[in-house]
Motif scaffolding. Sequence first.
Motif, PDB file in Angstrom:
ATOM      1  N   ALA A  48       0.404  -5.217  -6.959  1.00  0.00           N
ATOM      2  CA  ALA A  48       0.336  -4.352  -8.127  1.00  0.00           C
ATOM      3  C   ALA A  48      -0.941  -4.605  -8.925  1.00  0.00           C
ATOM      4  O   ALA A  48      -1.550  -3.663  -9.460  1.00  0.00           O
ATOM      5  N   SER A  49      -1.398  -5.866  -8.994  1.00  0.00           N
ATOM      6  CA  SER A  49      -2.634  -6.185  -9.704  1.00  0.00           C
ATOM      7  C   SER A  49      -3.826  -5.508  -9.046  1.00  0.00           C
ATOM      8  O   SER A  49      -4.695  -4.939  -9.724  1.00  0.00           O
ATOM      9  N   ALA A  50      -3.875  -5.551  -7.723  1.00  0.00           N
ATOM     10  CA  ALA A  50      -4.978  -4.915  -7.006  1.00  0.00           C
ATOM     11  C   ALA A  50      -4.968  -3.408  -7.213  1.00  0.00           C
ATOM     12  O   ALA A  50      -6.018  -2.780  -7.433  1.00  0.00           O
ATOM     13  N   GLU A  51      -3.786  -2.813  -7.167  1.00  0.00           N
ATOM     14  CA  GLU A  51      -3.708  -1.365  -7.371  1.00  0.00           C
ATOM     15  C   GLU A  51      -4.058  -0.984  -8.802  1.00  0.00           C
ATOM     16  O   GLU A  51      -4.717   0.038  -9.044  1.00  0.00           O
ATOM     17  N   LEU A  52      -3.636  -1.797  -9.761  1.00  0.00           N
ATOM     18  CA  LEU A  52      -3.980  -1.520 -11.156  1.00  0.00           C
ATOM     19  C   LEU A  52      -5.491  -1.486 -11.351  1.00  0.00           C
ATOM     20  O   LEU A  52      -6.023  -0.584 -12.010  1.00  0.00           O
ATOM     21  N   LEU A  53      -6.199  -2.450 -10.777  1.00  0.00           N
ATOM     22  CA  LEU A  53      -7.652  -2.482 -10.938  1.00  0.00           C
ATOM     23  C   LEU A  53      -8.287  -1.223 -10.374  1.00  0.00           C
ATOM     24  O   LEU A  53      -9.215  -0.663 -10.988  1.00  0.00           O
ATOM     25  N   GLU A  54      -7.812  -0.743  -9.244  1.00  0.00           N
ATOM     26  CA  GLU A  54      -8.360   0.482  -8.660  1.00  0.00           C
ATOM     27  C   GLU A  54      -8.054   1.696  -9.532  1.00  0.00           C
ATOM     28  O   GLU A  54      -8.909   2.554  -9.761  1.00  0.00           O
ATOM     29  N   ARG A  55      -6.836   1.785 -10.007  1.00  0.00           N
ATOM     30  CA  ARG A  55      -6.461   2.919 -10.847  1.00  0.00           C
ATOM     31  C   ARG A  55      -7.231   2.914 -12.164  1.00  0.00           C
ATOM     32  O   ARG A  55      -7.652   3.967 -12.662  1.00  0.00           O
ATOM     33  N   LEU A  56      -7.419   1.737 -12.734  1.00  0.00           N
ATOM     34  CA  LEU A  56      -8.146   1.665 -13.998  1.00  0.00           C
ATOM     35  C   LEU A  56      -9.627   1.974 -13.799  1.00  0.00           C
ATOM     36  O   LEU A  56     -10.249   2.619 -14.648  1.00  0.00           O
ATOM     37  N   ARG A  57     -10.188   1.540 -12.675  1.00  0.00           N
ATOM     38  CA  ARG A  57     -11.594   1.889 -12.394  1.00  0.00           C
ATOM     39  C   ARG A  57     -11.775   3.394 -12.324  1.00  0.00           C
ATOM     40  O   ARG A  57     -12.740   3.952 -12.855  1.00  0.00           O
ATOM     41  N   GLU A  58     -10.835   4.064 -11.664  1.00  0.00           N
ATOM     42  CA  GLU A  58     -10.931   5.521 -11.570  1.00  0.00           C
ATOM     43  C   GLU A  58     -10.821   6.163 -12.951  1.00  0.00           C
ATOM     44  O   GLU A  58     -11.588   7.068 -13.301  1.00  0.00           O
ATOM     45  N   SER A  59      -9.883   5.692 -13.756  1.00  0.00           N
ATOM     46  CA  SER A  59      -9.698   6.256 -15.093  1.00  0.00           C
ATOM     47  C   SER A  59     -10.931   6.041 -15.960  1.00  0.00           C
ATOM     48  O   SER A  59     -11.392   6.953 -16.663  1.00  0.00           O
ATOM     49  N   VAL A  60     -11.483   4.847 -15.921  1.00  0.00           N
ATOM     50  CA  VAL A  60     -12.682   4.551 -16.715  1.00  0.00           C
ATOM     51  C   VAL A  60     -13.877   5.341 -16.205  1.00  0.00           C
ATOM     52  O   VAL A  60     -14.661   5.890 -16.987  1.00  0.00           O
ATOM     53  N   ARG A  61     -14.019   5.424 -14.897  1.00  0.00           N
ATOM     54  CA  ARG A  61     -15.149   6.177 -14.327  1.00  0.00           C
ATOM     55  C   ARG A  61     -15.140   7.622 -14.795  1.00  0.00           C
ATOM     56  O   ARG A  61     -16.176   8.168 -15.191  1.00  0.00           O
ATOM     57  N   LEU A  62     -13.979   8.248 -14.785  1.00  0.00           N
ATOM     58  CA  LEU A  62     -13.886   9.631 -15.245  1.00  0.00           C
ATOM     59  C   LEU A  62     -14.283   9.758 -16.712  1.00  0.00           C
ATOM     60  O   LEU A  62     -14.894  10.761 -17.118  1.00  0.00           O
ATOM     61  N   ARG A  63     -13.956   8.761 -17.505  1.00  0.00           N
ATOM     62  CA  ARG A  63     -14.233   8.822 -18.943  1.00  0.00           C
ATOM     63  C   ARG A  63     -15.638   8.365 -19.302  1.00  0.00           C
ATOM     64  O   ARG A  63     -16.001   8.386 -20.488  1.00  0.00           O
ATOM     65  N   MET A  64     -16.419   7.965 -18.320  1.00  0.00           N
ATOM     66  CA  MET A  64     -17.814   7.610 -18.565  1.00  0.00           C
ATOM     67  C   MET A  64     -18.762   8.779 -18.303  1.00  0.00           C
ATOM     68  O   MET A  64     -19.976   8.642 -18.454  1.00  0.00           O
ATOM     69  N   ILE A  65     -18.211   9.939 -17.932  1.00  0.00           N
ATOM     70  CA  ILE A  65     -19.038  11.134 -17.732  1.00  0.00           C
ATOM     71  C   ILE A  65     -19.453  11.656 -19.102  1.00  0.00           C
ATOM     72  O   ILE A  65     -18.619  12.047 -19.913  1.00  0.00           O
ATOM     73  N   SER A  66     -20.749  11.664 -19.371  1.00  0.00           N
ATOM     74  CA  SER A  66     -21.233  12.073 -20.687  1.00  0.00           C
ATOM     75  C   SER A  66     -22.728  12.338 -20.625  1.00  0.00           C
ATOM     76  O   SER A  66     -23.447  11.691 -19.860  1.00  0.00           O
ATOM     77  N   GLU A  67     -23.178  13.283 -21.437  1.00  0.00           N
ATOM     78  CA  GLU A  67     -24.614  13.556 -21.557  1.00  0.00           C
ATOM     79  C   GLU A  67     -25.162  13.011 -22.870  1.00  0.00           C
ATOM     80  O   GLU A  67     -26.287  13.337 -23.256  1.00  0.00           O
ATOM     81  N   VAL A  68     -24.372  12.208 -23.562  1.00  0.00           N
ATOM     82  CA  VAL A  68     -24.787  11.600 -24.824  1.00  0.00           C
ATOM     83  C   VAL A  68     -24.485  10.109 -24.754  1.00  0.00           C
ATOM     84  O   VAL A  68     -23.753   9.647 -23.867  1.00  0.00           O
ATOM     85  N   PRO A  69     -25.035   9.300 -25.685  1.00  0.00           N
ATOM     86  CA  PRO A  69     -24.810   7.850 -25.632  1.00  0.00           C
ATOM     87  C   PRO A  69     -23.327   7.483 -25.671  1.00  0.00           C
ATOM     88  O   PRO A  69     -22.542   8.049 -26.424  1.00  0.00           O
ATOM     89  N   LEU A  70     -22.979   6.482 -24.835  1.00  0.00           N
ATOM     90  CA  LEU A  70     -21.583   6.110 -24.624  1.00  0.00           C
ATOM     91  C   LEU A  70     -21.416   4.605 -24.779  1.00  0.00           C
ATOM     92  O   LEU A  70     -22.307   3.830 -24.428  1.00  0.00           O
ATOM     93  N   GLY A  71     -20.263   4.188 -25.314  1.00  0.00           N
ATOM     94  CA  GLY A  71     -19.975   2.771 -25.457  1.00  0.00           C
ATOM     95  C   GLY A  71     -18.488   2.524 -25.484  1.00  0.00           C
ATOM     96  O   GLY A  71     -17.704   3.305 -24.942  1.00  0.00           O
ATOM     97  N   ALA A  72     -18.088   1.421 -26.152  1.00  0.00           N
ATOM     98  CA  ALA A  72     -16.667   1.060 -26.199  1.00  0.00           C
ATOM     99  C   ALA A  72     -16.379   0.251 -27.439  1.00  0.00           C
ATOM    100  O   ALA A  72     -17.240  -0.481 -27.940  1.00  0.00           O
TER     101      ALA A  72
END
Length: 646
Positions: free
Chosen positions: A240-264
């Motif tokens: 489950a830990s391994a799958e969580l990391l993959e799922r979270l990477r996908e979620s974060v990757r989608l939310r890093m799409i931007s044409e303006v400055p991005l952070g957290a």
Amino acid sequence: MCGIAGIFDLRGTRELPRELVGRMNDAQFHRGPDEGGLHFEPGVALAHRRLSIIDLATGQQPLFNADGSVGVVFNGEIYNYRELAAELEALGHVFRTRSDTEVIVHAWAAWGEACVKRFRGMFAFALHDRARATLFLARDRLGVKPLYYAELADGTLAFGSELKALMCHPGLDRRIDPCAVEEYFALGYVAEPRTIFLGARKLGPGETLCARRGQALPEPRAYWDVRFAVDGPAPSLEDASAELLERLRESVRLRMISEVPLGAFLSGGVDSSAVVATMAGLSDEPVNTCSIAFDDPQFDEAAFARQVAGRYRTRHHVETVKSDDFDLIDHLAALYDEPYADSSAIPTWRVCQLARKHVTVALSGDGGDESFGGYRRYRLHLMEERLRGALPLGLRRPLFGLLGRVYPKADWAPRVLRGKTTFQALARDSVQAYCHSVSLLREEQRRALFSPALRASLGGYRALEVFRRHAARADTDDALALVQYLDLKTYLVGDINTKVDRASMAHSLEVREPLMDHPLVEWLAGLPRELKVRGGEGKVLLKRAFEPMLPHEVLYRPKMGFAVPLARWFRGPLRQRVRDAVLGETLAATGWFDARQLRHLVEAHQSGARDYSAPLWSLLMFEAFLRNAGAASGALPARAALGEVA
């Protein structure tokens, strides 16, 4: 991120007032300072304020299909818009822009009302289809983006991203809803679908509303729900830990799409640290991170945020908030439009202010506690459930009810040692006990606070009914799953998402929440309790997954929260402010509160006899709301402005 507003004629094709719609749009200027758009045609007006994030050149709104018969105003992000655009192009649709907004009009043509089931993201939009004489309103599954609406006496339907847009309309019924007052003093916010005004409603998370000209306005329709059930064999913690990391990477990757400055945002807690660690693994450039430090060590997590920032070599920005940072009280009342009592709105406003100096989009860790089982109250609830399971309710109610009445209060002690609170919880069923545990003012406190007139207006209504309504749809027998479901439907939407949306939009900042990606939420809901809470530890899965990536003290230290020192403020620098607000003319003029109880709350707190900081803050913010609402309408809401329960 944007603001939307408009009016739809339910009866015909009357010309709608341009000046009024313009004012509704301008009331939300802060949500989209880059551009504004208005569209008028017989029977409909659409308005939009734009904060440009994607397709800066051609993403203006309202946006229309090729023949101009379908138009949309949209607030949010559809993260899978590229995949949907490719699918729609294969069906013959031709795109004129690179924006996610255009996907909505083509998806409507292809799939109708079911189009929302295809969208992955945070959104609230209004779509007008001239040929079908239809206005279609929709809100995302987790309620990240808000949408208010009002059916008016003149036969029109008005909508907006914030209540202040509807408050511009002279036809809005602004009588105070007594049930909303009950919910506010119980929960600290007014729960969906109510607003503080009888004439306005919130569209609920995962709901749509399809208005057709010439037909009665229907009730909203749910298109999504989350199911807490373990189907099939449970995965091991390692798998489950391994799958969580993959799922979270996908979620974060989608939310890093931007044409303006991005952070957290980086608070130093587990959730935001996990998001930043994931972002760092997906970015070739250093991640921009923003943190708020407090000059009071009791509330400061900055050292833990610095550890994570140093580990991933982020561009780390920190500002210190003074422990007496209470100048925002009146500003917050205007910002939230209706009473809102989460005092962490103050540091949230400050961190958004800081972030906007460096980025236009920020990722956050919101939603992690609900899905991973992180709140301390979950563990306490499970402990109480074991005790409740040992005796039937018929025996528990009289026995523990008596003990709860006679046992002295111990506000100074940890909750597990507060016998009175525990006895009261054990005398209730599970849903009632959880509502009791999360209430700012318990039911007996609200009865003491409210005047006979307000109690009569409630007609027996209790905020508990909000929890009962959702619990009836939870479809689970698991104690942890039930309270997670309740929080996803109430606290996450009404408190957390409201707080972040208004605070970020006040600074024209877009905030994205990777932990609220609905496929991730659905997957986590299908995992067994042992992967979330084990013994005295919460977020078991998240912590195990990030053990190689985050410092041990960040993962396993006690949860702190984003708190401010209310108790000290009300005995010190805000002593007179509290007295003036709680004992002053504004609350007294309503006739809704018991004057003796108001004085007791102030005197007992300021003498040090009791800690009444939560109810006093609720009253302080309610008084500020009334003054703000009175200024906006030209008259103070008073006895005559209290509506009757429908």
